[in-house]
Design an enzyme around this catalytic site. Structure first.
Site, PDB file in Angstrom:
ATOM      1  CG  LEU A 199     -25.073  21.144 -74.415  1.00 36.99           C
ATOM      2  CD1 LEU A 199     -25.327  20.991 -76.120  1.00 36.99           C
ATOM      3  CD2 LEU A 199     -26.487  21.937 -74.118  1.00 36.99           C
ATOM      4  NE  ARG A 211     -36.795  46.660 -75.299  1.00 34.42           N
ATOM      5  CZ  ARG A 211     -36.284  45.970 -76.416  1.00 34.42           C
ATOM      6  NH1 ARG A 211     -37.374  46.082 -77.266  1.00 34.42           N
ATOM      7  NH2 ARG A 211     -35.588  45.237 -76.626  1.00 34.42           N
ATOM      8  N   GLY A 259     -38.075  41.956 -77.017  1.00 34.26           N
ATOM      9  CA  GLY A 259     -38.698  43.064 -76.457  1.00 34.26           C
ATOM     10  C   GLY A 259     -40.192  42.921 -77.215  1.00 34.26           C
ATOM     11  NE  ARG A 260     -38.567  42.464 -82.659  1.00 28.24           N
ATOM     12  CZ  ARG A 260     -37.799  41.732 -83.488  1.00 28.24           C
ATOM     13  NH1 ARG A 260     -38.145  41.442 -84.803  1.00 28.24           N
ATOM     14  NH2 ARG A 260     -36.527  41.482 -83.349  1.00 28.24           N
ATOM     15  CD  GLU A 282     -25.694  25.108 -95.118  1.00 29.27           C
ATOM     16  OE1 GLU A 282     -26.443  25.945 -95.767  1.00 29.27           O
ATOM     17  OE2 GLU A 282     -24.471  25.016 -95.891  1.00 29.27           O
ATOM     18  NE  ARG A 317     -30.905  45.855 -76.796  1.00 30.02           N
ATOM     19  CZ  ARG A 317     -31.688  45.015 -77.313  1.00 30.02           C
ATOM     20  NH1 ARG A 317     -32.545  44.636 -76.249  1.00 30.02           N
ATOM     21  NH2 ARG A 317     -31.718  44.758 -78.254  1.00 30.02           N
ATOM     22  CD1 TRP A 368     -21.602  46.859 -73.919  1.00 30.29           C
ATOM     23  CD2 TRP A 368     -22.376  47.176 -71.721  1.00 30.29           C
ATOM     24  NE1 TRP A 368     -20.818  45.804 -73.016  1.00 30.29           N
ATOM     25  CE2 TRP A 368     -21.669  46.358 -71.742  1.00 30.29           C
ATOM     26  CE3 TRP A 368     -22.950  47.585 -70.569  1.00 30.29           C
ATOM     27  CZ2 TRP A 368     -21.044  45.515 -70.775  1.00 30.29           C
ATOM     28  CZ3 TRP A 368     -22.834  46.890 -69.513  1.00 30.29           C
ATOM     29  CH2 TRP A 368     -21.894  45.589 -69.576  1.00 30.29           C
ATOM     30  CG  HIS A 395     -34.685  40.835 -71.984  1.00 30.59           C
ATOM     31  ND1 HIS A 395     -34.484  40.618 -73.234  1.00 30.59           N
ATOM     32  CD2 HIS A 395     -34.722  42.158 -71.766  1.00 30.59           C
ATOM     33  CE1 HIS A 395     -34.208  41.917 -73.823  1.00 30.59           C
ATOM     34  NE2 HIS A 395     -34.512  42.648 -73.035  1.00 30.59           N
ATOM     35  CG  ASP A 417     -33.426  39.795 -82.218  1.00 25.97           C
ATOM     36  OD1 ASP A 417     -33.553  40.394 -81.214  1.00 25.97           O
ATOM     37  OD2 ASP A 417     -33.512  40.552 -83.308  1.00 25.97           O
ATOM     38  N   GLY A 418     -35.829  39.033 -80.462  1.00 22.59           N
ATOM     39  CA  GLY A 418     -37.155  39.197 -80.378  1.00 22.59           C
ATOM     40  C   GLY A 418     -38.023  39.137 -79.025  1.00 22.59           C
TER      41      GLY A 418
HETATM   42  C1  IPE Z   1     -28.384  40.537 -81.412  1.00 25.35           C
HETATM   43  O1  IPE Z   1     -29.737  41.168 -80.876  1.00 25.35           O
HETATM   44  C2  IPE Z   1     -27.736  40.308 -80.019  1.00 25.35           C
HETATM   45  C3  IPE Z   1     -28.353  39.332 -79.116  1.00 25.35           C
HETATM   46  C4  IPE Z   1     -29.240  38.356 -79.366  1.00 25.35           C
HETATM   47  C5  IPE Z   1     -27.647  39.348 -77.710  1.00 25.35           C
HETATM   48  P1  IPE Z   1     -30.043  42.623 -81.425  1.00 25.35           P
HETATM   49  O2  IPE Z   1     -31.520  42.650 -81.063  1.00 25.35           O
HETATM   50  O3  IPE Z   1     -29.223  43.422 -80.316  1.00 25.35           O
HETATM   51  O4  IPE Z   1     -29.324  42.971 -82.745  1.00 25.35           O
HETATM   52  P2  IPE Z   1     -29.649  44.007 -83.668  1.00 25.35           P
HETATM   53  O5  IPE Z   1     -28.705  45.417 -82.871  1.00 25.35           O
HETATM   54  O6  IPE Z   1     -30.963  44.563 -83.827  1.00 25.35           O
HETATM   55  O7  IPE Z   1     -28.848  43.799 -84.890  1.00 25.35           O
HETATM   56  C1  IPE Z   2     -32.828  39.970 -77.972  1.00 26.04           C
HETATM   57  O1  IPE Z   2     -34.224  40.312 -77.841  1.00 26.04           O
HETATM   58  C2  IPE Z   2     -32.211  40.111 -76.474  1.00 26.04           C
HETATM   59  C3  IPE Z   2     -31.060  40.855 -76.428  1.00 26.04           C
HETATM   60  C4  IPE Z   2     -30.571  41.336 -77.416  1.00 26.04           C
HETATM   61  C5  IPE Z   2     -30.464  41.131 -74.879  1.00 26.04           C
HETATM   62  P1  IPE Z   2     -34.281  41.832 -78.081  1.00 26.04           P
HETATM   63  O2  IPE Z   2     -34.351  42.875 -76.834  1.00 26.04           O
HETATM   64  O3  IPE Z   2     -33.381  42.515 -79.043  1.00 26.04           O
HETATM   65  O4  IPE Z   2     -35.705  41.823 -78.604  1.00 26.04           O
HETATM   66  P2  IPE Z   2     -36.418  42.883 -79.737  1.00 26.04           P
HETATM   67  O5  IPE Z   2     -35.437  42.627 -81.103  1.00 26.04           O
HETATM   68  O6  IPE Z   2     -36.411  44.262 -79.247  1.00 26.04           O
HETATM   69  O7  IPE Z   2     -37.723  42.337 -79.981  1.00 26.04           O
HETATM   70 MG    MG Z   3     -33.293  42.608 -80.978  1.00 26.76          MG
END
Ligand code: IPE
Ligand code: IPE
Ligand code: MG
Length: 254
Positions: free
Chosen positions: A138, A40, A30-31, A211, A78, A76, A44, A27-28
């Site tokens: 792996l 954003r 986009g930020r 964990e 988004r 979806w 990716h 996650d993260g």
């Molecule tokens: C969770 O990330 C899904 C993936 C990393 C694929 P999101 O960024 O979509 O999660 P929420 O909706 O903020 O919890």
């Molecule tokens: C995770 O990064 C990737 C997917 C969920 C596809 P995000 O796109 O959720 O990035 P943030 O959380 O908005 O920064």
């Molecule tokens: Mg996210």
């Protein structure tokens, strides 16, 4: 169907070793991009490099199973152009990376509800799984259009179809062969990057005794050193699975 692993809640893995199975919510993205005044989707794209680095690090360290959450059943929701970019990126990664994965003896599987993907993407998924099916390195699983609740429901459906005479009274261990990750032990270590502390409908059943490790590092900035820090944290945990600390140490009343 292959014999399922016994629930890892029944025996205690040695935490001083490298975890057998690591599951990651990446996650993260986009930020990460926004901090750099980029769209954003650039996050990716950059995130793919982190995927490569983490796969390599896991291979080097002897991790057996790596499971990556790439797209949730809720993603979806988004904006359409971001969803469409992610689908294209998934296809591109399959086209570009699978032969290298094969050379590196990686076995790739995709879990999730694939019925929502287009035919071309599904063909690439099937080809990649088939090409790498006999690899012994792996075991890499990518969760795409995956939801933990969906997984439990589809497993329950398959189980009841297999036993139409028994509508009720199934045991937990009867469900596990039908879950998407029936081929793997439950994750030892769960990592979520990007600072949020939630499961977001990832492997609900399988994370029961995993964990958990949360880091503020955004996924595109996550690499080998960050993975090593997560593993180090894991190695200081005491996994009890309901028992007492004294029982584990063989002191006191066992
Ligand atoms: C969770 O990330 C899904 C993936 C990393 C694929 P999101 O960024 O979509 O999660 P929420 O909706 O903020 O919890
Ligand atoms: C995770 O990064 C990737 C997917 C969920 C596809 P995000 O796109 O959720 O990035 P943030 O959380 O908005 O920064
Ligand atoms: Mg996210």
């Amino acid at each position: 169907m292959a014999l399922p692993f016994f629930s890892s809640t029944s025996n205690i893995p040695d935490t001083s070793a490298v975890p057998r199975h690591i599951a990651i919510i990446m996650d993260g993205n986009g930020r990460w991009a926004k901090q750099r005044f980029m769209p954003r989707v650039m996050g990716h794209q950059r995130g793919v490099e982190s995927v490569r680095e983490v796969i390599k690090a896991c291979t080097d360290m002897g991790v057996e199973y790596l499971t990556l959450f790439a797209f949730s059943s809720e993603n979806w929701r988004r904006p359409a152009d971001e969803v469409s970019f992610l689908m294209k990126l998934f296809l591109m990664v399959l086209e570009k990376e699978v032969s290298r994965m094969h050379q590196n003896n990686i076995r790739l599987r995709i879990i999730g509800d694939k019925s929502r993907f287009d035919d071309n993407l599904n063909r690439h998924i099937a080809d990649a799984e088939q090409l790498t099916a006999n690899n012994s390195g792996l075991k890499l699983t990518v969760a795409a259009n995956y939801g933990g609740r969906w997984d439990i429901m589809q497993a329950m459906h398959a189980l009841s179809l297999a036993h139409p005479e028994r509508a009720t009274a199934f045991g937990e261990e009867e469900l596990t062969p039908y879950l998407s990750m029936h081929y793997a032990p439950e994750p030892d270590l769960f990592i979520r990057t990007g600072g949020e502390q939630r499961i977001s409908n990832f492997l609900l059943w399988q994370l029961a005794y995993t964990e958990l490790y949360f880091t503020d590092i955004l996924w595109p900035a996550f690499g080998r050193a960050a993975l090593e820090a997560a593993i180090q944290s894991y190695q200081h945990r005491e996994r009890r699975f309901g028992r007492t600390s004294e029982q584990l140490k063989g002191t006191g009343d066992a």
